[in-house]
Design a protein around this motif. Structure first.
Motif: not given
Length: 118
Positions: A1-4, A103-106
Motif C-alpha cells: 500500500m502506497d502512503f500516497g 513490509g516495515p509499515r503497519k
C-alpha cells in the motif's frame, strides 16, 4: 500500500463522560484534549444487501485505513469517534481491531458508519 493513497485526513476524539440516556444508549461529549489527526484512506464496502439497506436508511458504512502507531492503537469502538477533517462529517467507529503489516509499515482498518450517533 502506497502512503500516497492516503488523501483524506481524519480526526479521532475520545468520548468523555459517557452516560446512558433513558433508552440505554451510551452518549458522551468528545474530549478535545484527546484529539489527534492522521492521513487516511476511505474504502466503500461492497454492495451487499445489508450495505444497501444501511445506505437507504441514511447510514454510510465504510472502512478507513490509517497508519498504526501508539495513538491509533488506543482507539476502541466504544470510546472513540472519527471526523472527516475536510467535510466535518462525524463517524461512529464500529470496529477497530484489524491490523495489516506490509513490509516495515503497519496499518489499522476501522469499520465506521456515518449517519449514526457516535
Amino acid at each position: 500500500m502506497d502512503f500516497g493513497e492516503f488523501k483524506s485526513r481524519v480526526q479521532f476524539e475520545r468520548l468523555a463522560d459517557q452516560t446512558p440516556d433513558e433508552l440505554g444508549n451510551v452518549q458522551g461529549a468528545p474530549d478535545p484534549a484527546s484529539a489527534f489527526e492522521r492521513p487516511a484512506k476511505f474504502i466503500l464496502r461492497p454492495g451487499s444487501e445489508a450495505m444497501i439497506a444501511a445506505r437507504l436508511a441514511g447510514r454510510q458504512p465504510m472502512d478507513v485505513i490509517v497508519r498504526f502507531d501508539s495513538q491509533t492503537s488506543q482507539i476502541t469502538a466504544i470510546d472513540w469517534r472519527m471526523t472527516d477533517v475536510r467535510s466535518g462529517k462525524v463517524y461512529a467507529i464500529q470496529s477497530a481491531a484489524d491490523m495489516q503489516v506490509e513490509g516495515p509499515r503497519k496499518y489499522m482498518t476501522f469499520g465506521v458508519e456515518g449517519g449514526v450517533a457516535p
